[in-house]
Motif scaffolding. Structure first.
Motif, PDB file in Angstrom:
ATOM      1  N   LEU A 221      35.141  55.429  55.309  1.00  0.00           N
ATOM      2  CA  LEU A 221      36.076  54.435  54.585  1.00  0.00           C
ATOM      3  C   LEU A 221      37.505  54.458  55.178  1.00  0.00           C
ATOM      4  O   LEU A 221      38.314  55.492  54.638  1.00  0.00           O
ATOM      5  N   VAL A 222      38.014  53.430  54.988  1.00  0.00           N
ATOM      6  CA  VAL A 222      39.369  53.126  55.753  1.00  0.00           C
ATOM      7  C   VAL A 222      40.003  52.525  55.359  1.00  0.00           C
ATOM      8  O   VAL A 222      39.510  50.969  55.331  1.00  0.00           O
ATOM      9  N   ARG A 223      40.966  52.661  54.403  1.00  0.00           N
ATOM     10  CA  ARG A 223      41.852  51.515  54.430  1.00  0.00           C
ATOM     11  C   ARG A 223      43.304  51.573  55.027  1.00  0.00           C
ATOM     12  O   ARG A 223      43.532  52.657  54.351  1.00  0.00           O
ATOM     13  N   PRO A 224      43.654  50.752  55.695  1.00  0.00           N
ATOM     14  CA  PRO A 224      44.896  50.196  56.694  1.00  0.00           C
ATOM     15  C   PRO A 224      46.212  50.438  56.452  1.00  0.00           C
ATOM     16  O   PRO A 224      45.752  49.078  54.734  1.00  0.00           O
ATOM     17  N   PRO A 225      47.549  50.819  56.519  1.00  0.00           N
ATOM     18  CA  PRO A 225      48.737  50.798  55.537  1.00  0.00           C
ATOM     19  C   PRO A 225      48.737  49.656  55.308  1.00  0.00           C
ATOM     20  O   PRO A 225      48.379  48.139  56.099  1.00  0.00           O
ATOM     21  N   THR A 226      49.477  49.206  54.391  1.00  0.00           N
ATOM     22  CA  THR A 226      50.318  48.046  54.149  1.00  0.00           C
ATOM     23  C   THR A 226      51.300  47.672  53.692  1.00  0.00           C
ATOM     24  O   THR A 226      51.989  48.979  53.317  1.00  0.00           O
ATOM     25  N   LYS A 227      52.718  47.269  53.928  1.00  0.00           N
ATOM     26  CA  LYS A 227      53.926  47.079  52.869  1.00  0.00           C
ATOM     27  C   LYS A 227      53.614  47.666  51.507  1.00  0.00           C
ATOM     28  O   LYS A 227      54.608  48.761  51.752  1.00  0.00           O
ATOM     29  N   GLN A 228      52.565  47.288  51.162  1.00  0.00           N
ATOM     30  CA  GLN A 228      52.847  47.684  49.344  1.00  0.00           C
ATOM     31  C   GLN A 228      51.835  48.827  49.017  1.00  0.00           C
ATOM     32  O   GLN A 228      52.506  49.333  48.202  1.00  0.00           O
ATOM     33  N   ARG A 229      51.333  49.497  50.280  1.00  0.00           N
ATOM     34  CA  ARG A 229      50.307  50.504  49.534  1.00  0.00           C
ATOM     35  C   ARG A 229      50.614  51.802  51.197  1.00  0.00           C
ATOM     36  O   ARG A 229      49.851  51.335  52.192  1.00  0.00           O
ATOM     37  N   ALA A 230      50.284  52.589  50.850  1.00  0.00           N
ATOM     38  CA  ALA A 230      49.546  53.296  51.842  1.00  0.00           C
ATOM     39  C   ALA A 230      48.379  53.234  52.371  1.00  0.00           C
ATOM     40  O   ALA A 230      47.703  53.328  51.384  1.00  0.00           O
ATOM     41  N   GLY A 231      47.976  54.255  54.025  1.00  0.00           N
ATOM     42  CA  GLY A 231      46.578  53.766  53.971  1.00  0.00           C
ATOM     43  C   GLY A 231      45.910  54.675  54.086  1.00  0.00           C
ATOM     44  O   GLY A 231      46.365  55.532  52.803  1.00  0.00           O
ATOM     45  N   ARG A 232      44.331  54.962  53.352  1.00  0.00           N
ATOM     46  CA  ARG A 232      43.358  55.864  52.701  1.00  0.00           C
ATOM     47  C   ARG A 232      41.778  55.860  53.449  1.00  0.00           C
ATOM     48  O   ARG A 232      41.535  55.048  54.561  1.00  0.00           O
ATOM     49  N   LEU A 233      41.854  57.542  53.617  1.00  0.00           N
ATOM     50  CA  LEU A 233      40.079  57.285  54.292  1.00  0.00           C
ATOM     51  C   LEU A 233      39.821  58.060  52.867  1.00  0.00           C
ATOM     52  O   LEU A 233      40.348  59.450  52.693  1.00  0.00           O
ATOM     53  N   LEU A 234      39.008  57.745  53.417  1.00  0.00           N
ATOM     54  CA  LEU A 234      37.746  58.375  52.471  1.00  0.00           C
ATOM     55  C   LEU A 234      36.468  59.271  52.840  1.00  0.00           C
ATOM     56  O   LEU A 234      35.270  58.454  54.022  1.00  0.00           O
ATOM     57  N   PHE A 235      35.613  60.043  52.233  1.00  0.00           N
ATOM     58  CA  PHE A 235      34.604  60.720  53.126  1.00  0.00           C
ATOM     59  C   PHE A 235      33.896  60.835  51.785  1.00  0.00           C
ATOM     60  O   PHE A 235      34.000  61.644  50.990  1.00  0.00           O
ATOM     61  N   ILE A 236      32.950  60.568  51.594  1.00  0.00           N
ATOM     62  CA  ILE A 236      32.202  60.075  50.627  1.00  0.00           C
ATOM     63  C   ILE A 236      30.382  60.851  51.166  1.00  0.00           C
ATOM     64  O   ILE A 236      29.348  60.110  52.287  1.00  0.00           O
ATOM     65  N   GLU A 237      30.309  61.512  50.444  1.00  0.00           N
ATOM     66  CA  GLU A 237      28.550  61.828  50.404  1.00  0.00           C
ATOM     67  C   GLU A 237      27.495  60.900  48.877  1.00  0.00           C
ATOM     68  O   GLU A 237      27.805  61.015  47.713  1.00  0.00           O
ATOM     69  N   LEU A 238      26.574  60.490  49.190  1.00  0.00           N
ATOM     70  CA  LEU A 238      25.790  60.002  48.106  1.00  0.00           C
ATOM     71  C   LEU A 238      24.889  60.692  48.459  1.00  0.00           C
ATOM     72  O   LEU A 238      23.552  60.920  49.073  1.00  0.00           O
ATOM     73  N   LYS A 239      24.288  60.938  46.702  1.00  0.00           N
ATOM     74  CA  LYS A 239      23.756  61.507  46.409  1.00  0.00           C
ATOM     75  C   LYS A 239      22.632  61.091  45.300  1.00  0.00           C
ATOM     76  O   LYS A 239      23.292  60.948  43.330  1.00  0.00           O
TER      77      LYS A 239
END
Length: 66
Positions: free
Chosen positions: A8-26
């Motif tokens: 999951l990727v959330r691009p950065p904006t002026k209000q917050r930093a971007g974020r990159l998440l790697f998730i395993e579903l179990k």
């Protein structure tokens, strides 16, 4: 083999930093395979955010994703 189920990727904006998440579903009792564990270790060593999500973790999942 072993690549996380979600990236999951959330691009950065002026209000917050971007974020990159790697998730395993179990499932509740599901275990990481050796390949999944190897990816987990490699991503964490590179400073990435990696999570294993289980159904019982719903409140924590909401907190992480908000």
């Amino acid at each position: 083999a072993g690549w996380p189920d979600l990236v999951l990727v959330r691009p950065p904006t002026k209000q917050r930093a971007g974020r990159l998440l790697f998730i395993e579903l179990k499932t509740e009792k599901g275990q990481l395979t050796q390949d999944q564990f190897a990816w987990r270790e490699a991503l964490l060593l590179c400073g990435q955010e990696y999570f294993v999500f289980r159904p019982s973790m719903w409140a924590e999942i909401e907190r992480i994703l908000t």
